[in-house]
Design a protein around this motif. Structure first.
Motif, PDB file in Angstrom:
ATOM      1  N   ASP A 269      -8.366 -32.788 -15.217  1.00 39.24           N
ATOM      2  CA  ASP A 269      -7.309 -31.937 -15.811  1.00 39.24           C
ATOM      3  C   ASP A 269      -5.856 -32.660 -15.256  1.00 39.24           C
ATOM      4  O   ASP A 269      -5.888 -32.359 -13.879  1.00 39.24           O
ATOM      5  CB  ASP A 269      -7.323 -30.668 -15.533  1.00 39.24           C
ATOM      6  CG  ASP A 269      -6.322 -29.891 -16.418  1.00 39.24           C
ATOM      7  OD1 ASP A 269      -5.841 -30.267 -17.454  1.00 39.24           O
ATOM      8  OD2 ASP A 269      -5.967 -28.610 -15.933  1.00 39.24           O
ATOM      9  N   ARG A 270      -4.918 -32.599 -15.906  1.00 36.49           N
ATOM     10  CA  ARG A 270      -3.583 -33.297 -15.583  1.00 36.49           C
ATOM     11  C   ARG A 270      -3.649 -34.359 -14.336  1.00 36.49           C
ATOM     12  O   ARG A 270      -3.326 -34.288 -13.363  1.00 36.49           O
ATOM     13  CB  ARG A 270      -2.691 -32.142 -14.822  1.00 36.49           C
ATOM     14  CG  ARG A 270      -2.361 -31.145 -15.873  1.00 36.49           C
ATOM     15  CD  ARG A 270      -1.241 -29.976 -15.470  1.00 36.49           C
ATOM     16  NE  ARG A 270      -2.135 -29.049 -14.874  1.00 36.49           N
ATOM     17  CZ  ARG A 270      -1.798 -27.922 -14.210  1.00 36.49           C
ATOM     18  NH1 ARG A 270      -0.128 -27.779 -14.282  1.00 36.49           N
ATOM     19  NH2 ARG A 270      -2.174 -27.056 -13.525  1.00 36.49           N
TER      20      ARG A 270
ATOM     21  N   GLU B 194      -0.322 -36.279 -13.392  1.00 34.71           N
ATOM     22  CA  GLU B 194       0.468 -35.465 -12.233  1.00 34.71           C
ATOM     23  C   GLU B 194       0.034 -35.589 -10.874  1.00 34.71           C
ATOM     24  O   GLU B 194       0.531 -35.770  -9.970  1.00 34.71           O
ATOM     25  CB  GLU B 194       0.408 -34.031 -12.699  1.00 34.71           C
ATOM     26  CG  GLU B 194       1.495 -33.947 -13.811  1.00 34.71           C
ATOM     27  CD  GLU B 194       0.848 -33.745 -15.150  1.00 34.71           C
ATOM     28  OE1 GLU B 194      -0.209 -34.476 -15.400  1.00 34.71           O
ATOM     29  OE2 GLU B 194       1.519 -33.114 -16.351  1.00 34.71           O
TER      30      GLU B 194
ATOM     31  N   ILE C 159       6.950 -30.534  -1.257  1.00 46.94           N
ATOM     32  CA  ILE C 159       6.624 -30.234  -2.707  1.00 46.94           C
ATOM     33  C   ILE C 159       5.397 -30.751  -3.025  1.00 46.94           C
ATOM     34  O   ILE C 159       4.568 -30.216  -3.633  1.00 46.94           O
ATOM     35  CB  ILE C 159       7.880 -30.815  -3.312  1.00 46.94           C
ATOM     36  CG1 ILE C 159       8.992 -30.136  -2.867  1.00 46.94           C
ATOM     37  CG2 ILE C 159       7.694 -30.570  -4.824  1.00 46.94           C
ATOM     38  CD1 ILE C 159       9.239 -28.531  -3.119  1.00 46.94           C
TER      39      ILE C 159
ATOM     40  N   ALA D 150       2.631 -28.901  -1.662  1.00 48.16           N
ATOM     41  CA  ALA D 150       2.514 -27.652  -2.153  1.00 48.16           C
ATOM     42  C   ALA D 150       1.820 -27.668  -3.627  1.00 48.16           C
ATOM     43  O   ALA D 150       1.095 -26.717  -4.065  1.00 48.16           O
ATOM     44  CB  ALA D 150       3.524 -26.868  -2.174  1.00 48.16           C
ATOM     45  N   LEU D 151       2.349 -28.701  -4.404  1.00 49.08           N
ATOM     46  CA  LEU D 151       1.827 -28.740  -5.801  1.00 49.08           C
ATOM     47  C   LEU D 151       0.459 -29.038  -5.910  1.00 49.08           C
ATOM     48  O   LEU D 151      -0.353 -28.554  -6.829  1.00 49.08           O
ATOM     49  CB  LEU D 151       2.686 -29.955  -6.623  1.00 49.08           C
ATOM     50  CG  LEU D 151       4.296 -29.241  -6.995  1.00 49.08           C
ATOM     51  CD1 LEU D 151       5.134 -30.215  -7.483  1.00 49.08           C
ATOM     52  CD2 LEU D 151       3.917 -28.131  -7.896  1.00 49.08           C
TER      53      LEU D 151
ATOM     54  N   GLY E 110      -1.405 -26.301  -5.304  1.00 50.31           N
ATOM     55  CA  GLY E 110      -1.343 -24.933  -6.325  1.00 50.31           C
ATOM     56  C   GLY E 110      -1.789 -25.318  -7.659  1.00 50.31           C
ATOM     57  O   GLY E 110      -2.048 -24.614  -8.410  1.00 50.31           O
ATOM     58  N   MET E 111      -1.764 -26.616  -8.062  1.00 54.80           N
ATOM     59  CA  MET E 111      -1.973 -27.013  -9.258  1.00 54.80           C
ATOM     60  C   MET E 111      -3.573 -27.350  -9.510  1.00 54.80           C
ATOM     61  O   MET E 111      -4.310 -27.193 -10.334  1.00 54.80           O
ATOM     62  CB  MET E 111      -1.269 -28.199  -9.724  1.00 54.80           C
ATOM     63  CG  MET E 111       0.147 -28.004  -9.944  1.00 54.80           C
ATOM     64  SD  MET E 111       1.182 -29.313 -10.241  1.00 54.80           S
ATOM     65  CE  MET E 111       0.519 -29.980 -11.824  1.00 54.80           C
TER      66      MET E 111
ATOM     67  N   ARG F  24      -5.425 -20.228  -5.036  1.00 55.38           N
ATOM     68  CA  ARG F  24      -4.396 -21.562  -4.699  1.00 55.38           C
ATOM     69  C   ARG F  24      -3.008 -21.276  -4.608  1.00 55.38           C
ATOM     70  O   ARG F  24      -2.325 -21.888  -3.912  1.00 55.38           O
ATOM     71  CB  ARG F  24      -4.806 -22.572  -5.580  1.00 55.38           C
ATOM     72  CG  ARG F  24      -4.412 -22.065  -7.252  1.00 55.38           C
ATOM     73  CD  ARG F  24      -4.617 -23.171  -8.224  1.00 55.38           C
ATOM     74  NE  ARG F  24      -4.245 -23.003  -9.287  1.00 55.38           N
ATOM     75  CZ  ARG F  24      -4.870 -22.314 -10.499  1.00 55.38           C
ATOM     76  NH1 ARG F  24      -6.101 -22.216 -10.203  1.00 55.38           N
ATOM     77  NH2 ARG F  24      -4.483 -22.293 -11.670  1.00 55.38           N
ATOM     78  N   VAL F  25      -2.452 -20.515  -5.434  1.00 60.68           N
ATOM     79  CA  VAL F  25      -1.148 -20.089  -5.641  1.00 60.68           C
ATOM     80  C   VAL F  25      -0.703 -19.250  -4.131  1.00 60.68           C
ATOM     81  O   VAL F  25       0.377 -19.845  -3.541  1.00 60.68           O
ATOM     82  CB  VAL F  25      -0.594 -19.114  -6.700  1.00 60.68           C
ATOM     83  CG1 VAL F  25       0.588 -18.602  -6.696  1.00 60.68           C
ATOM     84  CG2 VAL F  25      -1.184 -19.815  -8.073  1.00 60.68           C
ATOM     85  N   TYR F  26      -1.424 -18.429  -3.830  1.00 63.81           N
ATOM     86  CA  TYR F  26      -1.147 -17.675  -2.438  1.00 63.81           C
ATOM     87  C   TYR F  26      -0.782 -18.850  -1.245  1.00 63.81           C
ATOM     88  O   TYR F  26      -0.015 -18.727  -0.602  1.00 63.81           O
ATOM     89  CB  TYR F  26      -2.189 -16.731  -2.277  1.00 63.81           C
ATOM     90  CG  TYR F  26      -2.086 -16.154  -0.811  1.00 63.81           C
ATOM     91  CD1 TYR F  26      -1.393 -14.981  -0.487  1.00 63.81           C
ATOM     92  CD2 TYR F  26      -2.943 -16.430   0.170  1.00 63.81           C
ATOM     93  CE1 TYR F  26      -0.973 -14.531   0.858  1.00 63.81           C
ATOM     94  CE2 TYR F  26      -2.718 -15.849   1.599  1.00 63.81           C
ATOM     95  CZ  TYR F  26      -1.915 -14.920   1.824  1.00 63.81           C
ATOM     96  OH  TYR F  26      -1.818 -14.558   3.091  1.00 63.81           O
TER      97      TYR F  26
ATOM     98  N   ALA G   8      -0.564 -21.994  -1.653  1.00 58.02           N
ATOM     99  CA  ALA G   8       0.457 -22.898  -1.895  1.00 58.02           C
ATOM    100  C   ALA G   8       1.844 -22.483  -1.129  1.00 58.02           C
ATOM    101  O   ALA G   8       2.594 -23.178  -0.660  1.00 58.02           O
ATOM    102  CB  ALA G   8       0.534 -23.400  -3.107  1.00 58.02           C
TER     103      ALA G   8
END
Lengths: 110, 516, 697, 534
Positions: D106-107, D110, D143, D146-147, D150-151, D157-159, D161
């Motif tokens: 997915d993605r 990116e 960055i 972290a991305l 997070g992604m 994952r958000v926590y 990142a």
């Protein structure tokens, strides 16, 4: 002759009254008037100072002390423009909120 | 000899051009069908800003030829030195991008009136004039020109209660603060017999009297309000939240830049630095209140409003440094902040769609998936606001702190201020990051895809993004301009005026000509 | 005269074998796998033999013979080469390792024929050979450490060979970790050597000592420290108290592994290392004393534990520990050559015992409990006879190999200032116990009735057996095949000749192996001691205490005065008597009146349970070290410090910031008048401050 | 070529990222493109060791031009330390691309863009010799990482990142302050200039020790968080557990090295006196990290978390080696950086491969996997052994040198630190073997595990380079040392304030003179002449 300080004190009192009016009054129009009061207090200072400098010429000849009196006109013009715009905005507020009570104009906060 | 010479008109050429375009729009508007799109007028306005920039280039060319160009004209009221020229370029550029963003916005909000653009141009006139005015009453008038325009523009979403509230708050509090400023002007006039910045400095010397000190204090109040520095920042979040997004883009950068320009001129007019502790406190307070206030915000506009308070704080750090590096840093910061913040609000204005429905942080969820390019540009602006290297925000912050650390006066206090600032910028990264996080790391909550950006919006975003990156990677040229501007600010240089023509010559053409 | 022997080839050959089998063995047939493994091991043995023959004293090649292949590690002023070192000591070691190793390889071809993971087994075995040869041939401590750790790895892999069994996997892990504790000390010892000698090369280190740079007075503390560190390292590898606990568990590995690694070669690495470092130990009398005491304690301690074991391999395991204690003891009394001598003979007879036990286990279909055996004498005669030879040898009955080496050690102990009559007495007692439990094993296995499946076993045996049986179902379908063979034989059967042949060869060696060390009072020349003498004397002619005990040992071996001879005869007689007494009791308890042991154990239940449970040492270690450590890690460090304190602070800072932010934005009441108040108050404050400034100026 | 090679290595990934951005969203093509770009970068980076002048010390392949104004330069250069770290980076990125081949669906675009941007920033960090440039690259790694977490991460994952980002962001602002301070006082960002300035200033007393101490701390905190040094490590387990495999590989393999690299290059290289002055407590933290990380790793129920804590422990060795302030220790530390990148990188890849099959890292879901996945088990074993520091594999060389160097160090309590640090060899064996047993040994308790497919060709190809390197680096360390050593020597303190150290190094040339407890040895000439048998 009335000393300069009297004018200045009067001007300061007027200015403070304007501030207090802004702080204490609830009607938007009144508040707006208070602002006008503050501006006019300043005008008083200008005139007083202009007079003072007229009688106490400074060394630098390029300084034109009379300008103080001219400034008052500028301020008045600006105040008039502000009044026009301000009243328009007040009308807009009244249209949407149907009140002129400034305490009730508090949708936006925190 | 006629006191007004040709060159005096050149000195206010950008203002003249902008005014002319504004009047044209005002006159053309009634001729258009009511309810029809005013895009054409917007393009005219855009032309006006570009013409203003061109006019500034005309000034630059003139200054290269005429060593006396930087001496005050118009009876000593206007001084077009490198400092002024910097803002003459910056402010119309901001307006141009805001107009580009507005073209789409007005259609989306179904606002059909041409005065909007005219008001932007008039506001720009005021801002431009603020940067070149060296006479306090003229500054007052210029300030009012820009303010009155923005008061109206803030309330432009007429059917929206929030917008009206924003306008009334801005108007009442703005006028309130302006009265303080004006009172300060009056007292300064009383103290020196003059309202010319260039003259009050020498008149006061290094030990100004009580009256002058009080005058400075009052002017700080007025200008502090305009730049949204704590404790006079309090209007910012409410006004930014209610006002139309493109207008916020404008008023968070243009008038701010202009007000900072005035602040620079006023504060450094005298050799006295009594105001340093005040600025120190304002800077620390602004950074802290702004950043911590933003932590919990859910409305992106409001969050960016708090962020703009914080950025005003960073900028004031440069003032507190009270040296030439600091002044240069402050000038550079206004440009950098303008680039990233205009960009950020442009995204907000596009993404908000009709009625600015989508302004909460959660609405941005999954934007990286739904609209990768929009998210990408927004990310650039956020990173810049955080202060990640290779963006404008980083360099701006870097120069500010660099200035603070190289200050000779009060080095310890400034080291602390720097640390406060750095810690703040770390805290701040949380809320900017939050937007990046929701864009890329959360699933979308809104199903409808954002409308594709119009060409103008795209152009606005690309310009802002390029400017952000450019200032972050190749800031060399802009820095030489800001350095020159900072040099021209010095009272001695100003007093010497024509004696040091080199310093008052805008370096741009000198630097660029050999390359061409 | 120098000659390039390419010593590096000796370890490298098994490595190639391991690589071939490891990488491609899965696709090979079993025959191919064994061919590769045997070929490379044999070649290694051949090369080693050739090298030894080439440099044999008298050949004119100076010993030690050092070959350096290149630099392995270099940093700063420190550098360690890939260097090989051949002297009399490493000659013996390399021959024992390759020779016994080769025999055990042969045996394994038969023993492992029906196991899954055949290629894996031989790859590991060859890998072990590589590391063991590196260990004994290295010319510096660091390269020795390579072998040292490497054999630990091989041991880990081979113990855990039947990895489907949790007990096997656990045992492998335990072996590795306990060894690592020893290695830790070894490392420190090496650091100390680097600090004080600037090098880890034997020639540099021993050369400096030999040159007499260090007097015991000046270097006492340092040498004691180094020696103690090395000794502690050796206790790990050579399964001495307190780190012996891994060796009994290591019996989870296939039996050839037990024979090769946990009896003949790897576990003797510690002895080798101490013998190799004798120059250092000689300068550290306190350390020597401690070595002697540890060896002594281990010998008797393990022997008592061996008394009550019912698992045939475990008896041998404790016996190994005990015998290693002897060797340690020998080193502790500075009788290094006696230690090496015992190392060699032990390699023969203990390998033979293990392989014999393997043959027995093979014969009875995977049963390891001696209580279910019996009467196998007739059924597997060849095995019976070779095991008999080995048992006599280990019991120390002349003229079998064990007698000479053990006698040598006990004699040295008796004379040494670090030994003395008490330790000697314990040594003799241990000899008696050894004889007892070995003949116990012998009687229980080969005499009486075969009781396969008929005896109700004690709870202990059940507990031990349960996991193995549970594992059995799965194991038989996969390559991780447990020791108990599932190719159901109706009855007991003798092993194939590929397994018996090595047994016979080892039996011969167990018989004659001791003759190279016949002491002079018996009319021999003690060749091995003389052979090793140049190495052991390459140490310094040290002053003071160390010299005197050196004299003691050399005089003991060297001259044969009449009084000496009488004394020696007495000593030898005592140890033989002890062995015979042990034999008698074993005969009494386990052949003549088999009900006697039960009566005794029921009377002395407490002691018996303690011995049966191996003095609860494993449980004690578990309760003192393992469990508190795990609890500490989980509760205090992880949940407490990591998640509680540090993350608590970090997250707390985040929450606090948000709280502050939330409080601060309350300022934003939305009310214009309050906003104006803020502006006014701020303005008033600023004006007041400025005016105050102006007034005070 | 010689002065543009570094620019090339650094920016080829960036150009690649740009190219990927412009490519259509064809996942397959994107993967191949990313692979080709990263391999090309690796190939270019191979020129570094090929054309490196091993005889010289100091920086090579330098390029130095004005960037912003006259003071901020684009100054890049490589020495023996940074060169190998760059190679480690360029090696790990193609491997990470391979390992993400299927797990990222997915993605994809990116993902690879971020990966390549990350590569650029990481390489830049190691090569930058201008402090400003260094800081730019330093923050630029933040960055993309972290991305990536997070992604493409897992549940929390958000926590993870955000925690990663804020932790490092907060810490690095202190470094920024220190850099600015130095600039303000030296008028330069150039590493060598500032270093020289500090040296001279210490000599003529024109800079106060307090100021230097604050500067030291400013740099230290930024690097310590990145390393991560106890007690600043808690972002690491979260980041690792949640990160996608490639993220973990690069995080452990390269990003953590940025911290230790910084400690060596800047903290020790620029502030020799402060490094010596602070070595006690830093080494204490390092040793605590070694033991603490190991003990906590011992009780983790989660494969990745265990490996993450093992990184805390391993990086403790690196810090210990650096702050032993001995050549041997620092040599070992640099070597250990490379080793850790390889062995832990491999471990994370292996963990990721398991995750692709099982979608969990919990030990209780594993067990007995050696039966269905023998090849995988073998690779895993090699990685474990490399990590555990088995001789003839790479980990041992580094660990040994670090501990040996610490033991010889003249810093206070060095011997104690070395001994405590050495206990790491026990703990390492404990948790790693425990892990191996939990995953591979015993019975299979979950039926679906019986049919788990073994690793395929792509996965093998991605693992082979690391495993082969682990072996080569274990037996042929002099090849690396010959370039690391001069670089370390020129980085380590030479200032007046650490005379003790200089004395120490001097003594090591003549081991006879070393020991204070062996005075008798001093008078005797080198003994090996008489003792060695030749």
């Amino acid at each position: 002759m009335v000393p300069l300080s009297w004018y200045l004190i009067l001007s300061g009192i007027l200015f403070s009254l304007g501030v207090l009016g802004f702080l204490l009054k609830r009607n938007i129009i009144t508040i707006f008037m208070s602002i006008e009061l503050m501006l006019n207090a300043v005008n008083l200072s200008f005139v007083a100072f202009a007079n003072y400098w007229h009688t106490h010429p400074v060394a630098d000849k390029s300084i034109v002390p009379l300008s103080g009196q001219v400034f008052v006109f500028f301020v008045m013009v600006v105040a008039a423009a502000e009044a026009a715009v301000g009243l328009a905005i007040i009308i807009a507020v009244f249209r949407t909120r149907e009140t002129l009570n400034v305490d009730r104009v508090n949708l936006l906060k925190l | 000899m006629n006191p007004i010479q040709t060159v005096d008109y050149i000195r206010i050429l950008p203002e003249l051009v902008l005014t002319a375009f504004g009047i044209i729009i005002m006159m053309a508007d009634p001729l258009l069908k009511p309810g029809a799109s005013r895009k054409g007028l917007g393009l005219v306005a855009l032309g006006g800003t570009i013409a203003a920039i061109a006019a500034t280039f005309c000034q630059i060319a003139w200054s290269a030829r005429d060593a006396n160009f930087a001496t005050p004209g118009w009876f000593g009221m206007v001084r077009v030195d490198s400092f002024a020229i910097f803002f003459h370029l910056l402010i119309p550029a901001i307006s141009a991008v805001c107009i580009l963003a507005s073209l789409e916005y007005l259609d989306a909000q179904n606002i059909r009136s041409g005065e909007y653009y005219a008001l932007i141009l008039f506001g720009t006139v005021g801002m431009v004039l603020m940067s070149s005015a060296v006479e306090l009453v003229l500054i007052f008038i210029a300030l009012e020109i820009s303010s009155i325009s923005t008061y109206i523009l803030a309330g432009y979403r007429r059917r929206n209660a929030g917008s009206a509230e924003s306008a009334i708050k801005y108007f009442l509090l703005g006028s309130f603060a302006t009265a303080f400023f004006l009172y300060g002007v009056a007292l300064m006039f009383g103290a020196t017999g003059s309202t010319s910045i260039l003259k009050i400095g020498p008149a006061l010397g290094s030990n100004p009297g009580l009256l002058a000190i009080a005058a400075t204090a009052l002017m700080i109040v007025g200008l502090g309000f305009k730049v949204a520095a704590a404790p006079f920042h309090i209007w910012t979040p409410d006004v930014y939240e209610g006002a139309p997004a493109p207008i916020v883009a404008l008023m968070s950068t243009g008038p701010k830049a202009a007000a900072f320009a005035v602040l620079l001129r006023v504060l450094f007019a005298t050799t006295s630095s009594d105001w340093l502790p005040l600025i120190w406190i304002c800077a620390a307070l602004s950074m802290t209140l702004g950043n911590f206030g933003a932590l919990m915000q859910n409305n992106v506009k409001r969050m960016l409003a708090y962020s703009s308070i914080a950025h005003a704080g960073y900028l004031l750090v440069a003032f507190a440094a009270s040296n030439e590096i600091g002044r240069s840093a402050a000038i550079f910061y206004t440009a950098s902040y303008a680039a990233m913040n205009v960009g950020a609000f442009a995204v907000v204005s596009h993404f908000g769609a009709g009625g600015e429905r989508y302004v909460s942080v959660d609405d941005y969820s999954g934007l990286g998936r739904r609209s990768p390019l929009l998210a990408f540009t927004f990310t650039i602006f956020m990173l810049s606001l955080i202060g990640i290297p290779a963006t404008a925000g980083f360099l701006a912050k870097y120069y500010v702190f660099n200035a603070a650390l190289s200050a000779n006066a009060h080095p310890t206090a400034l080291v602390w201020l720097t640390i406060i600032g750095l810690v703040n910028s770390a805290v701040a990264s949380y809320y900017y990051l939050r937007l990046i996080v929701v864009m890329y790391m959360r699933e979308p909550v809104i199903v409808e895809a954002p409308a594709p950006a119009s060409g103008a919006m795209k152009l606005a975003l690309v310009l802002a993004a390029i400017a952000t990156i450019y200032l972050g990677v190749m800031p060399g040229r802009v820095l030489t301009y800001s350095d020159a501007g900072a040099r021209d600010l010095l009272p001695t240089a100003a007093a010497a005026g024509s004696a040091t023509p080199g310093s008052s010559t805008f370096p741009g053409p000198v630097a660029t000509t050999p390359e061409k | 005269m120098t000659k390039n022997l390419n010593l590096w080839v000796i370890p490298l050959l098994p490595l190639i074998g391991a690589a071939i089998n490891g990488l491609f063995g899965r696709r090979f047939k079993n025959a191919m796998v064994s061919a590769v493994a045997l070929l490379f091991t044999a070649a290694s043995f051949g090369w080693a033999a050739w090298a030894v023959w080439t440099v044999w004293p008298g050949s004119g090649i100076a010993l030690p013979h050092i070959e350096t292949l290149g630099t392995w590690i270099t940093a700063g002023t420190f550098s360690a080469p890939f260097g090989f070192y051949l002297d009399q000591l490493s000659m013996i070691m390399v021959l024992v390792v390759t020779g016994v190793g080769f025999l055990i390889h042969i045996y394994s071809v038969g023993y492992m024929a029906h196991e899954g993971g055949y290629y894996r087994f031989f790859a590991y075995l060859n890998l072990f050979m590589f590391f063991m040869l590196t260990l004994v041939l290295a010319n510096n401590y660091l390269l020795m450490f390579v072998g040292w750790e490497g054999v630990g790895l091989a041991s880990y892999l081979l113990i855990g060979f039947f990895f489907l069994k949790d007990s096997a996997a656990d045992a492998g892990k335990k072996a590795f970790i306990v060894n690592r504790i020893g290695d830790f000390a070894f490392l420190i010892g090496m650091f100390l050597i680097i600090r004080h000698f600037g090098s880890l090369n034997y020639d540099a280190v021993f050369g400096k000592i030999a040159a007499g740079h260090f007097t015991p007075e000046a270097g006492w503390g340092i040498f004691t420290a180094i020696a103690l560190c090395l000794m502690f390292g050796a206790t790990g590898k050579s399964a001495q108290v307190p780190l012996y606990v891994w060796l009994p568990d290591a019996m989870e590995g296939p039996t050839p592994v037990s024979a090769l690694i946990h009896a003949a070669t790897m576990v003797t690495a510690g002895i080798y290392m101490i013998a190799r470092s004798h120059a250092i130990f000689n300068l550290a009398p306190h350390a020597l004393q401690i070595v002697a005491i540890i060896g002594c304690i281990t010998a008797i301690f393990a022997a008592t534990m061996g008394l009550a074991q019912t698992d045939i391999k475990r008896v041998l395991a404790y016996s190994t520990v005990s015998q290693l204690g002897y060797m340690f003891l020998a080193c502790g009394v500075a009788a290094y050559s006696a230690g090496i001598f015992h190392l060699m003979t032990h390699a023969f007879f203990k390998a033979l015992l293990f392989l014999g036990a393997g043959s027995v286990i093979h014969a009875v279909g995977g049963e390891q409990d001696m209580r279910r055996m019996g009467g196998l004498r007739k059924l597997i005669p060849v095995t019976f006879w070779v095991v008999t030879i080995a048992t006599i040898a280990i019991a120390g009955i002349p003229p079998f190999a064990g007698f000479f080496s053990k006698d040598e050690i006990l004699g040295a102990v008796f004379h040494s200032p670090y030994g003395g009559p008490v330790i000697w007495g314990i040594g003799v007692l241990t000899a008696g116990l050894t004889s007892f439990y070995m003949f116990r094993l012998w009687f229980m296995t080969f005499f009486g009735e075969l009781k396969l499946g008929s005896v109700e076993l004690g709870e202990e045996a059940h507990a031990a057996k349960a996991p193995a049986q549970a594992a059995h179902g799965a194991a038989s379908h996969s390559h991780g095949h447990a020791d108990d063979h599932s190719h159901g034989h109706g009855g007991v059967h003798e092993s194939p000749w590929i397994m018996l042949a090595p047994l016979v060869i080892l039996a011969v060696l167990s018989f004659v192996g001791g003759w190279v060390g016949v002491p002079q009072f018996m009319g021999g020349h003690n060749e091995i001691e003389q052979f090793l003498a140049p190495v052991m004397q390459s140490g310094p002619a040290v002053a003071g205490e160390a010299v005197s005990d050196k004299d003691a040992t050399t005089s003991h071996a060297g001259e044969a005065t009449p009084e000496n001879t009488k004394e020696e005869l007495f000593l030898a007689g005592t140890s033989v008597a002890a062995a015979l007494i042990g034999l008698f009791f074993a005969y009494l308890f386990y052949y003549k009146s088999p009900e006697l042991p039960d009566r005794i154990t029921s009377k002395m239940h407490g002691i018996y349970m303690m011995v049966l449970h191996k003095y609860y040492v494993d449980e004690g270690y578990g309760a003192i070290f393992v469990k508190p450590l795990l609890a500490l890690s989980t509760v205090v460090l992880w949940r407490g410090v990591d998640q509680g304190v540090i993350d608590g602070l970090v997250n707390g800072a985040g929450t606090a910031s948000q709280g502050v932010g939330n409080e601060l934005r309350q300022m934003q009441s939305g009310n214009i008048r309050s906003y104006a108040a803020w502006v006014a108050i701020g303005g008033a404050a600023i004006v007041a401050y400025m005016i105050w400034l102006g007034v005070t100026r | 070529m010689n002065n543009s090679i570094l620019t090339l290595v650094t920016f080829v990934p960036a150009i690649g990222a740009l190219a990927l951005m412009l490519m259509p969203r064809n996942d397959r093509a994107l993967r191949w493109a990313a692979l080709i770009i990263s391999i090309a970068t690796f190939a270019i980076s191979l020129f570094l060791p090929m054309y490196y002048d091993y005889g010289a010390s100091g920086f090579q392949f330098e390029t130095n031009r004005n960037w912003i104004g006259q003071t901020i330069h684009y100054h890049m250069g490589a020495d023996g330390i940074s060169m190998w770290l760059v190679l480690l980076t360029t090696l790990l990125v193609p491997v990470s691309v391979l390992v993400s081949w299927k797990s990222i669906h997915d993605r994809v675009k990116e993902f690879f863009v971020l990966l390549l941007l990350l590569e650029m920033a990481m390489i830049g960090v190691f090569l930058a010799l201008d402090m400003f440039l260094f800081y730019v690259f330093w923050e630029a790694t933040l960055i993309p990482m972290a991305l990536l977490i997070g992604m493409y991460g897992h549940e929390r994952r958000v926590y993870a990142a955000v925690k990663f980002f804020l932790y490092t962001m907060v810490a690095s602002v202190f470094m920024l302050a220190a850099i600015i301070w130095l600039y303000v006082h030296t008028g330069s960002f150039d590493y060598s200039v500032i270093r020289e300035w500090i040296r001279v200033s210490i000599q003529n007393g024109s800079v106060s020790g307090t100021a230097l101490q604050w500067l030291f701390l400013g740099f230290f905190i930024a690097f310590a968080v990145k390393v991560p040094l106890f007690p600043l490590h808690t972002w690491l387990p979260d980041a690792h557990v949640e990160a996608p495999t490639a993220g973990s590989v690069l995080l452990a393999g390269v990003l953590l090295k940025m911290g230790t690299y910084g400690l060596l290059r800047f903290n020790v290289g620029m502030f020799p006196d402060q490094a010596a002055y602070n070595s006690s407590w830093i080494n204490t933290l390092a040793v605590i990290g070694i033991i603490y990380g190991a003990l906590v790793a011992l009780v983790q129920p989660n494969l990745k978390k265990l490996i993450a804590y093992s990184s805390v422990s391993h990086l403790g060795f690196v810090v210990l080696g650096i702050f032993s302030l001995t050549t041997i220790g620092a040599d070992g530390a640099v070597y250990q950086m490379l080793n850790h990148g390889i062995s832990t990188g491999a471990l994370f890849m292996l963990a990721g491969m398991l995750y692709e099959r099982k979608h969990t890292y919990e030990f209780k879901e594993f067990g007995g996997l050696a039966t269905p996945m023998p090849v995988y088990a073998t690779f895993f074993l090699l990685a474990v052994l490399s990590s555990v520091g088995l001789p003839l594999l790479n980990g041992f060389v580094g660990e040994f040198l670090v501990l040996s160097g610490t033991f010889q160090s003249a810093m206070p309590h060095a011997m104690l630190f070395a001994i405590l640090g050495s206990s790491g060899v026990i703990w390492g064996a404990c948790y790693l073997l425990w892990m191996y047993q939990k995953v591979f040994y015993g019975q299979i308790h979950h039926d679906e595990n019986k049919t788990l497919p073994d690793i395929d060709g792509r996965e093998r190809i991605s693992l082979v380079p690391l495993v082969v390197l682990a072996v080569i680096m274990g037996v042929a360390s002099p090849y690396w040392m010959k370039s690391i050593q001069p670089a370390v020597v020129s980085t380590l303190p030479q200032a007046a304030g650490v005379k003790a150290q200089a004395q120490k190094d001097h003594n090591q040339d003549k081991p006879d003179l070393v020991s204070p407890v062996l005075p008798a040895a001093a008078a005797v000439p080198n003994a090996s002449a008489t003792g060695g048998q030749k």
